[in-house]
Enzyme design. Structure first.
Site, PDB file in Angstrom:
ATOM      1  N   TYR A  43       0.780  -1.247   0.000  1.00 33.22           N
ATOM      2  CA  TYR A  43       0.000   0.000   0.000  1.00 33.22           C
ATOM      3  C   TYR A  43       0.808   1.292   0.000  1.00 33.22           C
ATOM      4  O   TYR A  43       0.252   2.347  -0.292  1.00 33.22           O
ATOM      5  CB  TYR A  43      -0.984   0.016   1.177  1.00 33.22           C
ATOM      6  CG  TYR A  43      -2.165  -0.869   0.913  1.00 33.22           C
ATOM      7  CD1 TYR A  43      -3.265  -0.404   0.205  1.00 33.22           C
ATOM      8  CD2 TYR A  43      -2.157  -2.191   1.329  1.00 33.22           C
ATOM      9  CE1 TYR A  43      -4.334  -1.228  -0.081  1.00 33.22           C
ATOM     10  CE2 TYR A  43      -3.223  -3.032   1.046  1.00 33.22           C
ATOM     11  CZ  TYR A  43      -4.310  -2.541   0.341  1.00 33.22           C
ATOM     12  OH  TYR A  43      -5.357  -3.373   0.046  1.00 33.22           O
ATOM     13  N   HIS A  63      -4.141   5.154   5.517  1.00 32.57           N
ATOM     14  CA  HIS A  63      -4.005   6.454   4.852  1.00 32.57           C
ATOM     15  C   HIS A  63      -4.787   6.468   3.537  1.00 32.57           C
ATOM     16  O   HIS A  63      -5.501   7.436   3.242  1.00 32.57           O
ATOM     17  CB  HIS A  63      -2.520   6.751   4.617  1.00 32.57           C
ATOM     18  CG  HIS A  63      -2.250   8.094   4.044  1.00 32.57           C
ATOM     19  ND1 HIS A  63      -1.815   8.264   2.755  1.00 32.57           N
ATOM     20  CD2 HIS A  63      -2.344   9.339   4.584  1.00 32.57           C
ATOM     21  CE1 HIS A  63      -1.654   9.562   2.522  1.00 32.57           C
ATOM     22  NE2 HIS A  63      -1.964  10.234   3.612  1.00 32.57           N
ATOM     23  N   ASP A  64      -4.665   5.389   2.755  1.00 33.65           N
ATOM     24  CA  ASP A  64      -5.432   5.292   1.508  1.00 33.65           C
ATOM     25  C   ASP A  64      -6.928   5.353   1.790  1.00 33.65           C
ATOM     26  O   ASP A  64      -7.683   6.020   1.080  1.00 33.65           O
ATOM     27  CB  ASP A  64      -5.103   3.998   0.760  1.00 33.65           C
ATOM     28  CG  ASP A  64      -3.737   4.012   0.092  1.00 33.65           C
ATOM     29  OD1 ASP A  64      -3.040   5.047   0.157  1.00 33.65           O
ATOM     30  OD2 ASP A  64      -3.360   2.976  -0.492  1.00 33.65           O
ATOM     31  N   ASP A 105      -2.869  12.886   6.492  1.00 29.13           N
ATOM     32  CA  ASP A 105      -1.408  12.841   6.412  1.00 29.13           C
ATOM     33  C   ASP A 105      -0.783  12.819   7.799  1.00 29.13           C
ATOM     34  O   ASP A 105       0.174  12.077   8.052  1.00 29.13           O
ATOM     35  CB  ASP A 105      -0.885  14.035   5.611  1.00 29.13           C
ATOM     36  CG  ASP A 105      -1.206  13.946   4.125  1.00 29.13           C
ATOM     37  OD1 ASP A 105      -1.745  12.906   3.683  1.00 29.13           O
ATOM     38  OD2 ASP A 105      -0.913  14.920   3.404  1.00 29.13           O
TER      39      ASP A 105
END
Length: 137
Positions: A43, A63-64, A105
């Protein structure tokens, strides 16, 4: 595809979100985002599929997923404001879109920092052929 992500980071320069994310990663881990996290596991880098291989790869998976929940924004390009304060990252935008991107982030950079001791070089430039069983967010 991961090469495209690396090229994108280089082309964006200091204005893009990926550059800001890279600075957060460096702040929390001491590692270069480009060299250590741009092509790691299933990922970390452009795209993503399969099952996260370790805690660091799971940070990228989460995060994705976070970016996937930020609707109507351009998470990889929009520029947000943030600062470093007493070892933490503080997101500073009033704009809900920019703040959400920053928080995605920030959470990932903190996750990388918390898992820096589990970083395993065997997952650097990991072949996507090993990334089969896809997890859902």
């Amino acid at each position: 595809m991961r090469t495209l992500w690396i090229v994108a980071v280089c082309l964006i320069g200091v204005e893009g979100n990926l550059f800001q994310f890279g600075k957060m990663i460096k702040y929390k881990t001491g590692k270069s985002a480009l060299l250590s996290y741009s092509a790691y596991g299933c990922y970390c880098g452009w795209g993503g599929q399969g099952k996260p291989q370790d805690p660091t790869d799971r940070c990228c998976f989460v995060h994705d997923c976070c970016y996937g929940r930020v609707n109507g924004c351009n998470p990889k390009m929009d520029t947000y404001s943030y600062s470093f304060l007493n070892g933490d990252i503080v997101c500073g935008d009033d704009d809900p879109c920019l703040r959400a991107i920053c928080e995605c982030d920030r959470a990932a950079a903190i996750c990388f920092g918390e898992n820096v001791n589990t970083y395993d070089k065997k997952y650097k430039y990991y072949s996507s052929s090993h990334c089969t069983e896809t997890e859902q967010c």
